[in-house]
Scaffold this active site. Structure first.
Site, PDB file in Angstrom:
ATOM      1  N   LYS A  88       0.833  -1.209   0.000  1.00 14.63           N
ATOM      2  CA  LYS A  88       0.000   0.000   0.000  1.00 14.63           C
ATOM      3  C   LYS A  88       0.868   1.260   0.000  1.00 14.63           C
ATOM      4  O   LYS A  88       0.575   2.212  -0.710  1.00 14.63           O
ATOM      5  CB  LYS A  88      -0.926   0.025   1.234  1.00 14.63           C
ATOM      6  CG  LYS A  88      -1.883  -1.139   1.322  1.00 14.63           C
ATOM      7  CD  LYS A  88      -2.914  -0.948   2.433  1.00 14.63           C
ATOM      8  CE  LYS A  88      -2.329  -0.870   3.819  1.00 14.63           C
ATOM      9  NZ  LYS A  88      -1.683  -2.119   4.285  1.00 14.63           N
ATOM     10  N   ARG A 146      -9.205   0.657   9.707  1.00 12.70           N
ATOM     11  CA  ARG A 146      -8.726  -0.677  10.052  1.00 12.70           C
ATOM     12  C   ARG A 146      -9.756  -1.460  10.858  1.00 12.70           C
ATOM     13  O   ARG A 146      -9.485  -2.582  11.257  1.00 12.70           O
ATOM     14  CB  ARG A 146      -7.440  -0.572  10.850  1.00 12.70           C
ATOM     15  CG  ARG A 146      -6.190  -0.672   9.955  1.00 12.70           C
ATOM     16  CD  ARG A 146      -4.996  -0.534  10.851  1.00 12.70           C
ATOM     17  NE  ARG A 146      -3.820  -1.251  10.460  1.00 12.70           N
ATOM     18  CZ  ARG A 146      -2.814  -0.723   9.784  1.00 12.70           C
ATOM     19  NH1 ARG A 146      -2.902   0.484   9.300  1.00 12.70           N
ATOM     20  NH2 ARG A 146      -1.736  -1.439   9.547  1.00 12.70           N
ATOM     21  N   ARG A 190      11.779  -6.985   5.295  1.00 14.16           N
ATOM     22  CA  ARG A 190      11.810  -5.563   4.955  1.00 14.16           C
ATOM     23  C   ARG A 190      12.854  -4.818   5.776  1.00 14.16           C
ATOM     24  O   ARG A 190      13.013  -5.057   6.965  1.00 14.16           O
ATOM     25  CB  ARG A 190      10.421  -4.967   5.217  1.00 14.16           C
ATOM     26  CG  ARG A 190      10.367  -3.451   5.068  1.00 14.16           C
ATOM     27  CD  ARG A 190       8.959  -2.962   4.900  1.00 14.16           C
ATOM     28  NE  ARG A 190       8.144  -3.130   6.097  1.00 14.16           N
ATOM     29  CZ  ARG A 190       6.872  -2.761   6.151  1.00 14.16           C
ATOM     30  NH1 ARG A 190       6.276  -2.254   5.091  1.00 14.16           N
ATOM     31  NH2 ARG A 190       6.182  -2.927   7.258  1.00 14.16           N
ATOM     32  N   ARG A 235      11.927  -2.381  11.141  1.00 18.72           N
ATOM     33  CA  ARG A 235      10.874  -1.802  11.976  1.00 18.72           C
ATOM     34  C   ARG A 235      10.637  -2.732  13.165  1.00 18.72           C
ATOM     35  O   ARG A 235      10.655  -3.940  13.020  1.00 18.72           O
ATOM     36  CB  ARG A 235       9.581  -1.685  11.163  1.00 18.72           C
ATOM     37  CG  ARG A 235       9.357  -0.316  10.574  1.00 18.72           C
ATOM     38  CD  ARG A 235       8.189  -0.288   9.623  1.00 18.72           C
ATOM     39  NE  ARG A 235       6.916  -0.736  10.199  1.00 18.72           N
ATOM     40  CZ  ARG A 235       5.744  -0.622   9.575  1.00 18.72           C
ATOM     41  NH1 ARG A 235       5.691  -0.073   8.375  1.00 18.72           N
ATOM     42  NH2 ARG A 235       4.645  -1.050  10.137  1.00 18.72           N
ATOM     43  N   ARG A 294       0.003  -8.823  13.872  1.00 15.32           N
ATOM     44  CA  ARG A 294      -0.588  -7.817  12.980  1.00 15.32           C
ATOM     45  C   ARG A 294      -1.503  -8.471  11.959  1.00 15.32           C
ATOM     46  O   ARG A 294      -2.556  -7.932  11.610  1.00 15.32           O
ATOM     47  CB  ARG A 294       0.525  -7.029  12.267  1.00 15.32           C
ATOM     48  CG  ARG A 294       1.249  -6.063  13.190  1.00 15.32           C
ATOM     49  CD  ARG A 294       2.564  -5.607  12.611  1.00 15.32           C
ATOM     50  NE  ARG A 294       2.417  -4.779  11.430  1.00 15.32           N
ATOM     51  CZ  ARG A 294       3.381  -4.585  10.530  1.00 15.32           C
ATOM     52  NH1 ARG A 294       4.561  -5.176  10.684  1.00 15.32           N
ATOM     53  NH2 ARG A 294       3.172  -3.815   9.503  1.00 15.32           N
TER      54      ARG A 294
HETATM   55  P1  AMP Z   1       1.272   0.311   9.177  1.00 16.68           P
HETATM   56  O1  AMP Z   1       2.525   1.059   8.900  1.00 16.68           O
HETATM   57  O2  AMP Z   1       0.103   0.802   8.383  1.00 16.68           O
HETATM   58  O3  AMP Z   1       1.453  -1.181   9.068  1.00 16.68           O
HETATM   59  O4  AMP Z   1       0.891   0.596  10.693  1.00 16.68           O
HETATM   60  C1  AMP Z   1       1.761   0.276  11.759  1.00 16.68           C
HETATM   61  C2  AMP Z   1       1.008   0.247  13.078  1.00 16.68           C
HETATM   62  O5  AMP Z   1       0.442   1.532  13.327  1.00 16.68           O
HETATM   63  C3  AMP Z   1      -0.160  -0.708  13.131  1.00 16.68           C
HETATM   64  O6  AMP Z   1       0.242  -2.033  13.444  1.00 16.68           O
HETATM   65  C4  AMP Z   1      -0.997  -0.085  14.249  1.00 16.68           C
HETATM   66  O7  AMP Z   1      -0.431  -0.334  15.520  1.00 16.68           O
HETATM   67  C5  AMP Z   1      -0.838   1.389  13.972  1.00 16.68           C
HETATM   68  N1  AMP Z   1      -1.884   1.887  13.044  1.00 16.68           N
HETATM   69  C6  AMP Z   1      -1.726   2.324  11.768  1.00 16.68           C
HETATM   70  N2  AMP Z   1      -2.897   2.706  11.234  1.00 16.68           N
HETATM   71  C7  AMP Z   1      -3.832   2.484  12.199  1.00 16.68           C
HETATM   72  C8  AMP Z   1      -5.244   2.658  12.263  1.00 16.68           C
HETATM   73  N3  AMP Z   1      -5.957   3.106  11.218  1.00 16.68           N
HETATM   74  N4  AMP Z   1      -5.870   2.326  13.426  1.00 16.68           N
HETATM   75  C9  AMP Z   1      -5.182   1.873  14.479  1.00 16.68           C
HETATM   76  N5  AMP Z   1      -3.858   1.665  14.493  1.00 16.68           N
HETATM   77  C10 AMP Z   1      -3.178   1.979  13.361  1.00 16.68           C
END
Ligand code: AMP
Length: 214
Positions: free
Chosen positions: A15, A91, A125, A158, A169
């Protein structure tokens, strides 16, 4: 009018990569909750009286940061954007309902990728600590080990890309986020794209979908 694009898909589907290309190609803002939260990992949210006092404590466990925090961030970001590509939100179903109250969408893209591939992509990654560029130890390795090709910065993993947190996740995605897809499947601009291909091939379909629907 600038397109309003939502990009959905599991963690590791690509994404972020596709959103960056969309932002450049269609001259829209890239609104990403993951990056916004990473930049605010240590922000004190103690006044909200939630389980933990910072976003980082949820993120490092692979859990979702509470809606109250994330909804407010997205609302602010979207109110300042003409067109956008929204990545990482909604989410869960409550976030999807909140988004409906904030804006209409022209295009909803869903990048589909199998679970085995996601684990592989996420655990391999590596991200540049300075410029944020993404690499993969096997699929797109840097020229020199641990060093960013673009800026010479240090490549790091990360904290939530370790196998244990990746599994959590993906479970959260399956339980909370996947059901949200049903809400969008009937949207006029909904397009499913096979995300299990090289980024350039995925991009051809993503660009085409936005051109047709925006
Ligand atoms: P991502 O980089 O999109 O994989 O997001 C990393 C982490 O940020 C996720 O595992 C959540 O802990 C938090 N996060 C990102 N977007 C959201 C969201 N829309 N709602 C809640 N937590 C989020």
């Amino acid at each position: 009018m600038d397109p309003k694009i939502l990009i959905l898909g599991p963690p590791g589907a690509g994404k972020g990569t596709q959103s960056e290309r969309l932002a450049t190609e269609f001259d829209v803002e890239h609104v990403t909750t993951g990056d916004a939260l990473r930049n605010n990992k240590d922000r004190d949210i103690g006044h909200l009286d939630l389980e933990y006092d910072t976003p980082g404590e949820y993120m490092d466990r692979g859990e979702l940061v509470p809606d109250a925090v994330v909804d407010a961030m997205v609302e602010e970001a979207l109110s300042g954007a003409d067109g956008f590509v929204l990545d990482g939100y909604p989410r869960n179903d409550d976030q999807a309902a909140a988004l409906e109250g904030m804006t209409d969408l022209d295009v909803v893209l869903y990048l589909s990728v199998s679970e085995a591939e996601l684990v592989d992509r996420l655990t391999g990654r590596r991200v540049c600590a300075d410029c944020g560029a993404n690499f993969h130890v096997a699929y797109s390795p840097p020229k020199a080990d641990g060093v960013c090709d673009k800026c010479g910065g240090e490549l790091t993993q990360r904290e939530d890309d370790t196998e244990e947190v990746v599994r959590e996740r993906l479970e959260v995605y399956h339980d909370d986020t996947e059901p949200v897809l049903e809400r969008y499947a009937g949207h006029d601009g909904y397009v499913e794209v096979d995300g299990e291909r090289a980024p350039d091939d995925v991009w051809q379909d993503v660009r085409e979908a936005v051109r047709k629907n925006a």
